[in-house]
Design an enzyme around this catalytic site. Sequence first.
Site, short mmCIF file in Angstrom:
data_model
loop_
_atom_site.label_atom_id
_atom_site.label_comp_id
_atom_site.label_asym_id
_atom_site.label_seq_id
_atom_site.Cartn_x
_atom_site.Cartn_y
_atom_site.Cartn_z
N VAL A 41 0.84 -1.20 0.00
CA VAL A 41 0.00 0.00 0.00
C VAL A 41 0.88 1.26 0.00
CG1 VAL A 41 -1.67 1.34 1.36
CG2 VAL A 41 -1.94 -1.15 1.12
N ARG A 89 -9.13 -20.32 0.73
CA ARG A 89 -8.78 -21.17 -0.41
C ARG A 89 -10.07 -21.21 -1.24
NH1 ARG A 89 -3.91 -23.44 1.47
NH2 ARG A 89 -3.88 -23.89 3.70
N ASN A 120 1.64 -21.64 -3.70
CA ASN A 120 1.43 -22.24 -5.02
C ASN A 120 0.04 -22.03 -5.61
OD1 ASN A 120 3.77 -23.54 -5.90
ND2 ASN A 120 3.57 -25.04 -4.25
N ASP A 145 5.36 -22.72 5.03
CA ASP A 145 6.02 -23.98 4.63
C ASP A 145 7.40 -23.78 4.00
OD1 ASP A 145 3.84 -25.30 5.55
OD2 ASP A 145 3.11 -25.96 3.60
N ARG A 180 10.53 -39.61 28.71
CA ARG A 180 9.58 -39.99 27.66
C ARG A 180 10.16 -39.76 26.27
NH1 ARG A 180 4.29 -37.22 30.45
NH2 ARG A 180 3.54 -39.12 31.43
N GLU A 205 16.49 -35.70 18.58
CA GLU A 205 17.23 -36.96 18.39
C GLU A 205 16.85 -37.61 17.07
OE1 GLU A 205 16.05 -36.00 21.40
OE2 GLU A 205 18.04 -35.73 22.27
N LYS A 231 20.21 -43.45 26.47
CA LYS A 231 19.47 -42.19 26.29
C LYS A 231 18.07 -42.40 26.87
CE LYS A 231 18.88 -38.17 24.26
NZ LYS A 231 19.45 -36.98 24.69
#
Length: 340
Positions: A41, A89, A120, A145, A180, A205, A231
Site C-alpha cells: 500500500v 482457499r 502455489n 512452509d 519420555r 534426536e 538415552k
Amino acid sequence: MCKSPGENRDFFIDICKMKSIGVLTSGGDSPGMNACIRAVVRTAVSHKVEVHGIKRGYQGMVDNEFTRLEKHDVANIIQYGGTILKSARCMDFMQPEGRKKAHENLLKHDIEGLIVIGGNGTYTGAIEFEKDFGIPSIGCPGTIDNDLYGTDFTIGYDTAVNTALWAIDRIRDSADSHNRVFFIEVMGRDSGFIALNSGIAGGAEGILLPEIDNDYDLLIEHFKSKRRKNKQFSIIVVAEGEKLGRAFEIAEKFKKEFPHVDEKVSVLGHLQRGGSPTANDRILASVLGNAAVENLLKGESSKCVGLVNNKVVLTSFEEAIGKRKEINPTLWNLASVLSS
Ligand code: F6P
C-alpha cells in the site's frame, strides 16, 4: 497498461504507471502478511497509485468485497500475525464462471493489476486469471512452509520455525523429567523445512522429512542404538507430510517395538501459523511487498518476487510452481551427525 520496462526505470514508472491496483492474501495465512500488505500500500501510494484491498483472497474478488486502502489504513499492523484482508482457499475461482465474475468486479473498481500474496495455489490462480483476461499480477511468497522455488525464505517461515522451537523447548523439559519419547508433529504439507530447522535448533534426536526416504526398520534400529547408549528421553520431530505417516501412526508402530517406553505425541498444528512476525519476516515482507509493486508498475507480470542471497529476484509463476525447492543437504547431514 505497461508492456515492457524502459531503460530509465523511474521515468518509465512515471509515464506508464497504472492508476489502480488490487492486493489480496490467499491460501494459508502466514505471519508477515500484514507487513507485506503495508509495504504494498505505502509503495503504491508513494507512486500515486490507488490500492484496493480484496477480502478473503480470490473469494472476495468473486463476491465483490473490495476496500480502498490508504497509508493510514495500514498503520499499526506490521507487528500482527494473520492478515487484515483475511484469507481463503477459493474453489469458485478455479472455475471459468468464477473468474469471469471476479473480472467484472475488478472492472467496476478500475483495477489494472494485482499483487497476490500466498503460495502455489495463489500463483496458479493468478496465471489462469491473466490467461483469461490479461490482468497482470506479481506474487509475494507468503506461506509458513517455505516450499516455494524462487526465494530462499518465504514470508512467515522464520516465525513458524521459532514458534515450533518455542514449543519443542517446553516439551523437552517434560520429556526429560518423565523419561519420555515425544513425537512432535510440525506443519509442512509436502515439505520438511520447518521440521528440519526446528529439529536442529531444538536438538532433536530424530527428524523425519518427506524429502528423505525413511525406512521404518532403520528408524527402529536408530532408537535401539539410542537406548543402548542409555538415552532416557528423546524428541523426534515429524513433518506433517512425512511419507511413513503422521506422528500418531509412527508412534503407534514405535509402541509395538518398545512397549515399555513411555511415548507421547504432540501435534503443534495451527499455533505455528499465528503470532507476531519475527524481525526477519517483517523485513522480508517489507522488501518483497515494495519490490512487487515496483515491478508491477514497471510492466512485469506473471512473476513472483523473492530474495535469493539477499538480492531481490523475479521468477516466473510457472517456474516457481513447477520446480521443487530442495532442502539444504548440508543441514540434513548436520542433523544426522548431531543426533547420532
Ligand atoms: O500451507 C501452509 C499450511 O499451514 C500447511 O503446512 C498445512 O498443511 C496447511 O497449510 C493447513 O491448511 P488449513 O489451514 O487450510 O487446514
